[in-house]
Design a protein around this motif. Structure first.
Motif, PDB file in Angstrom:
ATOM      1  N   ALA A  24       2.337  11.469   0.598  1.00 47.46           N
ATOM      2  CA  ALA A  24       2.673  11.609   1.910  1.00 47.46           C
ATOM      3  C   ALA A  24       1.835  10.880   2.684  1.00 47.46           C
ATOM      4  CB  ALA A  24       2.637  12.947   2.116  1.00 47.46           C
ATOM      5  N   ASP A  25       0.455  10.904   2.435  1.00 47.98           N
ATOM      6  CA  ASP A  25      -0.397   9.909   3.316  1.00 47.98           C
ATOM      7  C   ASP A  25      -0.413   8.704   3.287  1.00 47.98           C
ATOM      8  OD1 ASP A  25      -2.023  12.316   4.081  1.00 47.98           O
ATOM      9  OD2 ASP A  25      -3.390  12.209   2.557  1.00 47.98           O
ATOM     10  N   LEU A  26      -0.029   8.051   2.281  1.00 48.53           N
ATOM     11  CA  LEU A  26       0.465   6.652   2.062  1.00 48.53           C
ATOM     12  C   LEU A  26       1.499   6.197   2.894  1.00 48.53           C
ATOM     13  CD1 LEU A  26      -0.443   4.155   0.788  1.00 48.53           C
ATOM     14  CD2 LEU A  26       1.418   4.690  -1.226  1.00 48.53           C
ATOM     15  N   PHE A  61      -4.476   5.498   4.377  1.00 50.00           N
ATOM     16  CA  PHE A  61      -4.502   5.543   2.945  1.00 50.00           C
ATOM     17  C   PHE A  61      -3.788   4.305   2.547  1.00 50.00           C
ATOM     18  CE2 PHE A  61      -5.142   9.774   4.375  1.00 50.00           C
ATOM     19  CZ  PHE A  61      -6.463  10.220   3.577  1.00 50.00           C
ATOM     20  N   PRO A  62      -3.945   3.807   1.413  1.00 51.81           N
ATOM     21  CA  PRO A  62      -5.287   4.230   0.306  1.00 51.81           C
ATOM     22  C   PRO A  62      -6.616   3.706   0.859  1.00 51.81           C
ATOM     23  CG  PRO A  62      -4.223   2.166  -0.407  1.00 51.81           C
ATOM     24  CD  PRO A  62      -3.330   2.668   0.653  1.00 51.81           C
ATOM     25  N   ARG A  63      -7.634   4.464   0.307  1.00 54.07           N
ATOM     26  CA  ARG A  63      -9.141   4.444   1.181  1.00 54.07           C
ATOM     27  C   ARG A  63      -9.339   2.636   0.662  1.00 54.07           C
ATOM     28  NH1 ARG A  63      -8.849   8.274   4.201  1.00 54.07           N
ATOM     29  NH2 ARG A  63      -9.353  10.321   3.161  1.00 54.07           N
ATOM     30  N   ASP A  64      -9.131   2.260  -0.463  1.00 54.71           N
ATOM     31  CA  ASP A  64      -9.469   0.963  -0.397  1.00 54.71           C
ATOM     32  C   ASP A  64      -8.970  -0.119   0.798  1.00 54.71           C
ATOM     33  OD1 ASP A  64     -10.494   1.559  -2.724  1.00 54.71           O
ATOM     34  OD2 ASP A  64      -8.961   0.762  -4.164  1.00 54.71           O
ATOM     35  N   THR A  65      -7.692   0.287   1.178  1.00 52.71           N
ATOM     36  CA  THR A  65      -7.234  -0.695   2.226  1.00 52.71           C
ATOM     37  C   THR A  65      -7.923  -0.190   3.527  1.00 52.71           C
ATOM     38  OG1 THR A  65      -5.056  -0.500   1.231  1.00 52.71           O
ATOM     39  CG2 THR A  65      -5.151  -1.022   3.674  1.00 52.71           C
ATOM     40  N   TYR A  91      -4.001  18.288  -9.916  1.00 51.39           N
ATOM     41  CA  TYR A  91      -3.833  16.839  -9.595  1.00 51.39           C
ATOM     42  C   TYR A  91      -2.504  16.092  -9.004  1.00 51.39           C
ATOM     43  CZ  TYR A  91      -8.553  16.085 -11.463  1.00 51.39           C
ATOM     44  OH  TYR A  91      -9.945  15.980 -11.803  1.00 51.39           O
ATOM     45  N   GLY A  92      -1.411  16.995  -9.535  1.00 48.58           N
ATOM     46  CA  GLY A  92      -0.369  16.658  -8.943  1.00 48.58           C
ATOM     47  C   GLY A  92      -0.059  16.999  -7.419  1.00 48.58           C
ATOM     48  N   ALA A  93      -0.694  17.979  -7.173  1.00 51.98           N
ATOM     49  CA  ALA A  93      -0.673  18.178  -5.831  1.00 51.98           C
ATOM     50  C   ALA A  93      -1.450  17.358  -4.878  1.00 51.98           C
ATOM     51  CB  ALA A  93      -1.618  19.663  -5.338  1.00 51.98           C
ATOM     52  N   ARG A  94      -2.533  16.863  -5.637  1.00 53.48           N
ATOM     53  CA  ARG A  94      -3.244  15.713  -4.903  1.00 53.48           C
ATOM     54  C   ARG A  94      -2.370  14.433  -4.717  1.00 53.48           C
ATOM     55  NH1 ARG A  94      -9.008  13.273  -6.949  1.00 53.48           N
ATOM     56  NH2 ARG A  94      -9.699  14.879  -5.468  1.00 53.48           N
TER      57      ARG A  94
END
Length: 425
Positions: A289-291, A338-342, A280-283
């Motif tokens: 980074a995506d954000l 990202f984030p997906r909500d946005t 989960y740390g990798a995620r």
């Protein structure tokens, strides 16, 4: 040094009157004590004066009187057993017989005899109380035995062994306390009760050992299963975020694997959780980074939404479609954010504009569809013919004066005219 008197009968001369002293000293230092039967020699004191001789033997009397007084005080205060007091009374009474002392020895004997009589009566009462105490002690000891036997009779599979062990230890402590502080039980009764209590403890201990042996075996199996789950979870580390689905499957297996004992479970769970944290740390690193990369994309899509806001106000549907198509193309070129909500919120805003234009296009198509138009024209002709016919019927009804026919024709005529108006006729 005074010398004790040799054993000899008391002087046969009459005893002095009660006003005379309790002792006398002869010229040779012989000291005698006055008793009911006359004078009795108690010893010699040749090396001192008569006063010193009497004082010596009077001190002997005072010591005996102190012992009698102490015995009486012990009796009054209570706490001492009657048997102990009677034994002490017998000892003192022996000292008073032919005592080498000067004083009212008969008075001391009378006090001791009176106390002995009282103690004899109390001895019977004490014996009854002692028997009752023994009976109560047997009853209390029997209750402990029955509680221990009840623990031994329970189904080992339903026992909470930590609690049961504590209860049994408490019963044993109570047993020891009763044995140390309570009355002595008859030997046969004590042995019989102890055998029952000991046997019950042995059964409980046997069941407890068997339970924990079985539990240890079960814990060993769970420990082995969880150890393998930990090793499989740790092996997912090279996959990074892609290993999360497999880790979740392992977590489901972990939840149904059972317990391996608190210490072992805690240690294995720490390793299992650490393996999951790494995935989960990798995620989280990737999402971070995506954000960061999405900040500019978010602003671009918001700018495109501002462009698309003119679409609902554009009266030319074709031009509105062209504007929206351009926005959609560039929207897709911006890509995921990202984030997906946005992302979902921005997509929803654009979708509302798309749906509104689509509704306008469908309405416009329906209005301009040749088939639709043909059906509308045919309906218009039918309604026009019906209106002319109803107008004639209404005119005829008016001439005849038929009010009901006039009302029916008027209602029907009004309805056809409304339908015609709705069709644009």
């Amino acid at each position: 040094m005074p010398k004790p008197a040799a054993a000899k009968p008391a002087v046969s001369e009459p005893a002095p009157s009660s006003g005379e002293p309790w002792g006398r000293v002869d010229e040779d230092g012989t000291v005698s004590v006055r008793e009911a039967g006359g004078w009795r020699v108690v010893g010699q004191y040749p090396d001192g004066s008569p006063e010193e001789a009497l004082a010596y033997f009077e001190r002997k009397y005072a010591d005996l009187a102190s012992e009698v007084t102490l015995l009486e005080v012990r009796h009054r205060r209570g706490g001492a057993s009657v048997a102990d007091l009677r034994s002490t009374a017998r000892t003192i009474n022996g000292k008073l017989q032919d005592a080498a002392a000067v004083g009212d020895l008969a008075g001391l004997v009378a006090r001791v005899d009176a106390l002995t009589s009282t103690l004899a009566a109390e001895s019977e009462t004490e014996a009854v109380a002692a028997r009752e105490a023994v009976d109560d002690a047997v009853k209390a000891r029997t209750e402990l035995v029955e509680k221990a036997e009840a623990l031994a009779a329970r189904d080992p599979r339903t026992v909470q062994w930590k609690q049961a062990t504590s209860e049994l230890n408490t019963l044993f402590e109570e047993w020891q306390s009763q044995q140390q502080n309570g009355p002595r039980l008859p030997k046969s009764t004590a042995q019989q009760l102890w055998k029952r209590f000991r046997d019950a403890r042995a059964i409980v201990d046997k069941h407890r050992r068997a339970f924990y042996a079985e539990l240890d075996e079960a814990h060993k199996g769970v420990r082995d299963r969880k150890t393998r789950l930990v090793e499989r979870a740790e092996a997912l580390a090279p996959k990074g975020e892609d290993g999360i689905p497999a880790y979740r499957d392992l977590l489901d297996e972990w939840k149904t694997a059972g317990r391996a004992g608190k210490k072992v479970d805690d240690a294995l769970w720490a390793r299992f959780k650490a393996a999951g944290d790494a995935l989960y740390g990798a995620r989280i690193e990737r999402e971070t980074a995506d954000l960061e990369a999405s900040r500019e994309k978010i602003e671009l899509k918001r700018a495109l939404l501002d462009e698309a806001k003119v679409v609902p106000d554009e009266r030319d549907i074709a031009k509105a479609r062209a504007i929206l198509t351009g926005v959609q193309r560039r929207w897709d070129e911006v890509g995921r954010i990202f984030p997906r909500d946005t992302e979902r919120a921005l997509d929803d805003d654009l979708r509302r504009i798309e749906n509104a234009l689509r509704s306008r296009e469908e309405a416009d198509w329906k209005r301009n569809d040749p088939a639709q138009k043909a059906r509308a024209n045919d309906m218009t002709r039918q309604l026009t013919d019906a209106i002319r016919k109803l107008e004639d019927e209404l005119e005829a009804a008016k001439k005849s004066g038929d009010k009901r026919a006039i009302a029916d024709a008027t209602d029907a005529l009004e309805a056809r005219r409304t339908w015609l108006k709705a069709l644009g006729g």
